[in-house]
Design an enzyme around this catalytic site. Sequence first.
Site, short mmCIF file in Angstrom:
data_model
loop_
_atom_site.label_atom_id
_atom_site.label_comp_id
_atom_site.label_asym_id
_atom_site.label_seq_id
_atom_site.Cartn_x
_atom_site.Cartn_y
_atom_site.Cartn_z
N ASN A 248 0.84 -1.20 0.00
CA ASN A 248 0.00 0.00 0.00
C ASN A 248 0.88 1.25 0.00
OD1 ASN A 248 0.58 -0.80 2.70
ND2 ASN A 248 -1.13 0.38 3.52
N CYS B 209 -4.16 0.69 -2.38
CA CYS B 209 -4.06 -0.56 -1.63
C CYS B 209 -3.00 -1.49 -2.24
CB CYS B 209 -5.39 -1.30 -1.63
SG CYS B 209 -6.68 -0.50 -0.68
N GLU C 239 -3.23 -4.64 -2.95
CA GLU C 239 -3.75 -5.56 -3.97
C GLU C 239 -3.72 -4.89 -5.35
OE1 GLU C 239 -5.06 -4.79 -1.05
OE2 GLU C 239 -6.39 -6.36 -0.27
N CYS D 133 -10.53 -4.76 0.34
CA CYS D 133 -11.62 -3.78 0.42
C CYS D 133 -12.51 -3.90 -0.82
CB CYS D 133 -11.05 -2.36 0.55
SG CYS D 133 -10.40 -1.69 -1.00
N CYS E 123 -10.89 -2.98 -4.16
CA CYS E 123 -9.94 -3.99 -4.62
C CYS E 123 -10.66 -5.24 -5.12
CB CYS E 123 -8.95 -4.35 -3.52
SG CYS E 123 -7.73 -3.04 -3.27
N1 THU Z 1 -5.34 -1.48 2.63
C1 THU Z 1 -4.78 -2.32 1.71
O1 THU Z 1 -3.69 -2.03 1.17
N2 THU Z 1 -5.42 -3.46 1.42
C2 THU Z 1 -6.55 -3.90 2.04
O2 THU Z 1 -7.03 -4.98 1.74
C3 THU Z 1 -7.19 -3.08 3.07
C4 THU Z 1 -6.62 -1.71 3.25
C5 THU Z 1 -4.60 -0.27 3.00
C6 THU Z 1 -5.22 1.03 2.56
C7 THU Z 1 -4.61 1.97 3.58
O3 THU Z 1 -3.32 2.35 3.14
C8 THU Z 1 -4.45 1.14 4.83
O4 THU Z 1 -4.53 -0.20 4.41
C9 THU Z 1 -5.51 1.41 5.88
O5 THU Z 1 -6.78 1.37 5.35
#
Ligand code: THU
Length: 143
Positions: free
Chosen positions: A51, A62, A64, A93, A96
Amino acid sequence: MQTPAMTAELDWSSLISAAIAIRKRAYAPYSGFAVGAAVQTAGGQVFVGCNVENASYGLSLCAERSAIVQAVSAGQRDLIAIAVAASPLATPCGACRQFIAEFGQQIRIAAVDPAVPAIVRQWSISDLLPECFRFDGPPVAQR
Ligand code: THU
């Protein structure tokens, strides 16, 4: 008979290790929540992402989507699996999920907390996002 490109085994153990390793590169100064992701293609290639947050919070990317962008940018769209590493364990999320579904309804997803590596949760993208949005509009020049 399957073509060689389709016979790559899904190596969850290395995919999960790759997601755990790339998580260390997360840029998450605002949430403090580091996430790593690794995608495997049908041909057996692995692409990773983490992320990447931004001072304008809504721009944060994110892990993913970061990994999928790496794969697609390398010319690889035939994705079969994605592993996600976060502590505590995180499921992809909604944004994603839609992004993953773009590249196949059968894509497998595994989520792991590196602090508890023995517990791996698994789904297919159609479990996580049934009836995903698909665009069947007019044909575009390049897909
Ligand atoms: N985040 C991800 O990278 N993947 C997920 O599946 C859930 C959330 C990140 C987004 C943000 O940078 C941090 O986690 C908090 O939400």
